[in-house]
Scaffold this motif. Structure first.
Motif, PDB file in Angstrom:
ATOM      1  N   PHE A 187      34.324  55.497  44.455  1.00 48.00           N
ATOM      2  CA  PHE A 187      34.717  54.306  45.201  1.00 48.00           C
ATOM      3  C   PHE A 187      36.144  53.937  44.818  1.00 48.00           C
ATOM      4  CE2 PHE A 187      34.839  49.556  45.207  1.00 48.00           C
ATOM      5  CZ  PHE A 187      34.867  49.394  46.580  1.00 48.00           C
ATOM      6  N   ASP A 188      37.033  53.852  45.794  1.00 46.33           N
ATOM      7  CA  ASP A 188      38.439  53.530  45.550  1.00 46.33           C
ATOM      8  C   ASP A 188      38.602  52.013  45.417  1.00 46.33           C
ATOM      9  OD1 ASP A 188      41.142  53.492  45.292  1.00 46.33           O
ATOM     10  OD2 ASP A 188      41.554  54.643  47.114  1.00 46.33           O
ATOM     11  N   ARG A 189      38.327  51.530  44.214  1.00 43.21           N
ATOM     12  CA  ARG A 189      38.321  50.093  43.928  1.00 43.21           C
ATOM     13  C   ARG A 189      39.705  49.464  44.085  1.00 43.21           C
ATOM     14  NH1 ARG A 189      35.559  50.716  39.696  1.00 43.21           N
ATOM     15  NH2 ARG A 189      33.575  50.124  40.566  1.00 43.21           N
ATOM     16  N   GLU A 190      40.751  50.169  43.659  1.00 37.93           N
ATOM     17  CA  GLU A 190      42.103  49.620  43.747  1.00 37.93           C
ATOM     18  C   GLU A 190      42.529  49.443  45.203  1.00 37.93           C
ATOM     19  OE1 GLU A 190      41.433  52.342  41.768  1.00 37.93           O
ATOM     20  OE2 GLU A 190      41.245  51.138  39.960  1.00 37.93           O
ATOM     21  N   ARG A 191      42.219  50.417  46.023  1.00 35.13           N
ATOM     22  CA  ARG A 191      42.566  50.330  47.446  1.00 35.13           C
ATOM     23  C   ARG A 191      41.809  49.204  48.136  1.00 35.13           C
ATOM     24  NH1 ARG A 191      40.499  53.887  51.456  1.00 35.13           N
ATOM     25  NH2 ARG A 191      41.458  53.321  53.403  1.00 35.13           N
ATOM     26  N   PHE A 192      40.533  49.064  47.788  1.00 33.89           N
ATOM     27  CA  PHE A 192      39.720  47.985  48.357  1.00 33.89           C
ATOM     28  C   PHE A 192      40.303  46.629  47.962  1.00 33.89           C
ATOM     29  CE2 PHE A 192      36.032  45.061  48.050  1.00 33.89           C
ATOM     30  CZ  PHE A 192      35.711  45.016  49.398  1.00 33.89           C
ATOM     31  N   ALA A 193      40.661  46.470  46.681  1.00 33.03           N
ATOM     32  CA  ALA A 193      41.236  45.208  46.205  1.00 33.03           C
ATOM     33  C   ALA A 193      42.547  44.903  46.928  1.00 33.03           C
ATOM     34  CB  ALA A 193      41.459  45.272  44.694  1.00 33.03           C
ATOM     35  N   ALA A 194      43.389  45.912  47.117  1.00 33.96           N
ATOM     36  CA  ALA A 194      44.672  45.704  47.793  1.00 33.96           C
ATOM     37  C   ALA A 194      44.452  45.265  49.242  1.00 33.96           C
ATOM     38  CB  ALA A 194      45.497  46.989  47.743  1.00 33.96           C
ATOM     39  N   ILE A 195      43.497  45.864  49.914  1.00 33.87           N
ATOM     40  CA  ILE A 195      43.239  45.499  51.309  1.00 33.87           C
ATOM     41  C   ILE A 195      42.653  44.097  51.403  1.00 33.87           C
ATOM     42  CG2 ILE A 195      41.803  46.052  53.319  1.00 33.87           C
ATOM     43  CD1 ILE A 195      42.365  49.005  52.710  1.00 33.87           C
ATOM     44  N   VAL A 196      41.772  43.733  50.474  1.00 34.32           N
ATOM     45  CA  VAL A 196      41.209  42.371  50.470  1.00 34.32           C
ATOM     46  C   VAL A 196      42.317  41.356  50.241  1.00 34.32           C
ATOM     47  CG1 VAL A 196      39.695  40.775  49.220  1.00 34.32           C
ATOM     48  CG2 VAL A 196      38.876  43.055  49.817  1.00 34.32           C
ATOM     49  N   ASP A 202      45.788  37.218  52.531  1.00 31.31           N
ATOM     50  CA  ASP A 202      47.114  36.720  52.161  1.00 31.31           C
ATOM     51  C   ASP A 202      47.409  35.428  52.921  1.00 31.31           C
ATOM     52  OD1 ASP A 202      49.574  36.803  50.824  1.00 31.31           O
ATOM     53  OD2 ASP A 202      50.546  37.642  52.607  1.00 31.31           O
ATOM     54  N   GLY A 203      47.756  34.389  52.185  1.00 30.97           N
ATOM     55  CA  GLY A 203      48.064  33.105  52.785  1.00 30.97           C
ATOM     56  C   GLY A 203      46.851  32.236  53.042  1.00 30.97           C
ATOM     57  N   VAL A 204      45.665  32.744  52.728  1.00 32.64           N
ATOM     58  CA  VAL A 204      44.421  31.984  52.915  1.00 32.64           C
ATOM     59  C   VAL A 204      43.854  31.692  51.532  1.00 32.64           C
ATOM     60  CG1 VAL A 204      42.100  32.016  53.891  1.00 32.64           C
ATOM     61  CG2 VAL A 204      43.958  33.169  55.084  1.00 32.64           C
ATOM     62  N   SER A 205      43.557  30.432  51.265  1.00 30.33           N
ATOM     63  CA  SER A 205      42.976  30.102  49.966  1.00 30.33           C
ATOM     64  C   SER A 205      41.538  30.630  49.908  1.00 30.33           C
ATOM     65  CB  SER A 205      42.986  28.594  49.736  1.00 30.33           C
ATOM     66  OG  SER A 205      42.024  27.958  50.555  1.00 30.33           O
ATOM     67  N   VAL A 206      41.063  30.819  48.711  1.00 32.15           N
ATOM     68  CA  VAL A 206      39.699  31.316  48.529  1.00 32.15           C
ATOM     69  C   VAL A 206      38.697  30.321  49.102  1.00 32.15           C
ATOM     70  CG1 VAL A 206      37.983  32.007  46.806  1.00 32.15           C
ATOM     71  CG2 VAL A 206      40.369  32.648  46.498  1.00 32.15           C
ATOM     72  N   ARG A 207      38.943  29.043  48.916  1.00 33.27           N
ATOM     73  CA  ARG A 207      38.038  28.013  49.447  1.00 33.27           C
ATOM     74  C   ARG A 207      37.976  28.062  50.980  1.00 33.27           C
ATOM     75  NH1 ARG A 207      35.207  26.451  45.171  1.00 33.27           N
ATOM     76  NH2 ARG A 207      36.522  25.905  43.430  1.00 33.27           N
ATOM     77  N   MET A 230      32.816  36.088  44.350  1.00 32.36           N
ATOM     78  CA  MET A 230      32.829  37.383  45.020  1.00 32.36           C
ATOM     79  C   MET A 230      34.245  37.748  45.472  1.00 32.36           C
ATOM     80  SD  MET A 230      30.884  38.384  48.574  1.00 32.36           S
ATOM     81  CE  MET A 230      29.420  37.514  48.111  1.00 32.36           C
ATOM     82  N   ILE A 231      34.927  36.799  46.072  1.00 34.21           N
ATOM     83  CA  ILE A 231      36.282  37.061  46.556  1.00 34.21           C
ATOM     84  C   ILE A 231      37.235  37.289  45.388  1.00 34.21           C
ATOM     85  CG2 ILE A 231      38.234  36.055  47.801  1.00 34.21           C
ATOM     86  CD1 ILE A 231      36.143  34.602  49.556  1.00 34.21           C
ATOM     87  N   SER A 232      37.098  36.497  44.342  1.00 31.59           N
ATOM     88  CA  SER A 232      37.967  36.652  43.168  1.00 31.59           C
ATOM     89  C   SER A 232      37.781  38.012  42.517  1.00 31.59           C
ATOM     90  CB  SER A 232      37.681  35.548  42.153  1.00 31.59           C
ATOM     91  OG  SER A 232      37.968  34.299  42.707  1.00 31.59           O
ATOM     92  N   ALA A 249      29.062  42.542  52.330  1.00 25.78           N
ATOM     93  CA  ALA A 249      29.348  41.234  52.912  1.00 25.78           C
ATOM     94  C   ALA A 249      30.855  41.059  53.121  1.00 25.78           C
ATOM     95  CB  ALA A 249      28.803  40.119  52.028  1.00 25.78           C
ATOM     96  N   LEU A 250      31.644  41.487  52.144  1.00 22.40           N
ATOM     97  CA  LEU A 250      33.099  41.411  52.280  1.00 22.40           C
ATOM     98  C   LEU A 250      33.592  42.322  53.400  1.00 22.40           C
ATOM     99  CD1 LEU A 250      34.092  41.237  48.550  1.00 22.40           C
ATOM    100  CD2 LEU A 250      34.959  39.714  50.307  1.00 22.40           C
ATOM    101  N   CYS A 251      33.033  43.516  53.482  1.00 22.77           N
ATOM    102  CA  CYS A 251      33.436  44.440  54.546  1.00 22.77           C
ATOM    103  C   CYS A 251      33.128  43.850  55.914  1.00 22.77           C
ATOM    104  CB  CYS A 251      32.730  45.786  54.383  1.00 22.77           C
ATOM    105  SG  CYS A 251      33.408  46.791  53.049  1.00 22.77           S
ATOM    106  N   ARG A 252      31.971  43.253  56.049  1.00 24.18           N
ATOM    107  CA  ARG A 252      31.599  42.670  57.334  1.00 24.18           C
ATOM    108  C   ARG A 252      32.506  41.482  57.684  1.00 24.18           C
ATOM    109  NH1 ARG A 252      25.629  41.327  59.230  1.00 24.18           N
ATOM    110  NH2 ARG A 252      25.964  42.990  60.697  1.00 24.18           N
ATOM    111  N   ALA A 253      32.732  40.607  56.716  1.00 25.38           N
ATOM    112  CA  ALA A 253      33.540  39.410  56.974  1.00 25.38           C
ATOM    113  C   ALA A 253      34.994  39.762  57.290  1.00 25.38           C
ATOM    114  CB  ALA A 253      33.482  38.470  55.777  1.00 25.38           C
ATOM    115  N   LEU A 254      35.525  40.764  56.592  1.00 26.69           N
ATOM    116  CA  LEU A 254      36.931  41.130  56.770  1.00 26.69           C
ATOM    117  C   LEU A 254      37.115  42.280  57.764  1.00 26.69           C
ATOM    118  CD1 LEU A 254      38.080  40.863  53.051  1.00 26.69           C
ATOM    119  CD2 LEU A 254      38.249  39.149  54.866  1.00 26.69           C
TER     120      LEU A 254
END
Length: 100
Positions: free
Chosen positions: A5-14, A19-24, A37-39, A54-59
């Motif tokens: 699983f390419d964790r670094e690539r996933f983190a960069a895309i998330v 970008d520009g959207v707060s976690v809340r 989860m987002i953090s 869930a993150l893949c579906r939302a994003l």
């Protein structure tokens, strides 16, 4: 051992998608997500499969885009499980001692 699983690539895309959207605000927009989860995703930490999906579906990400082909995983067999060390069961040292 390498992770398929390419964790670094996933983190960069998330991070890029949020970008520009707060976690809340992201949690308000996508009720299936939560702050932790987002953090964790942004930092590239381990996620449960449910959180990842869930993150893949939302994003609107495709989960298999983060699978690295050709990476061999460690085989888990009955033989490797039997060879694992196990702590021996011993009686409690303080059992049977009354308060004086």
């Amino acid at each position: 051992m390498a992770d398929p699983f390419d964790r670094e690539r996933f983190a960069a895309i998330v991070r890029r998608r949020l970008d520009g959207v707060s976690v809340r605000r992201a949690v308000e927009a996508f009720p299936t997500l939560n702050v932790a989860m987002i953090s964790r995703a942004k930092a590239g930490h381990n996620l449960t499969i449910g959180s990842f999906l869930a993150l893949c579906r939302a994003l609107r990400l495709r989960p298999f885009d983060f699978h690295v082909d050709g990476v061999k995983r460690r085989r888990v067999t009955r033989k490797t499980l039997v060879k694992q060390t196990v702590t021996a069961r011993v009686p409690c040292e303080t059992r049977g001692i009354s308060d004086a």
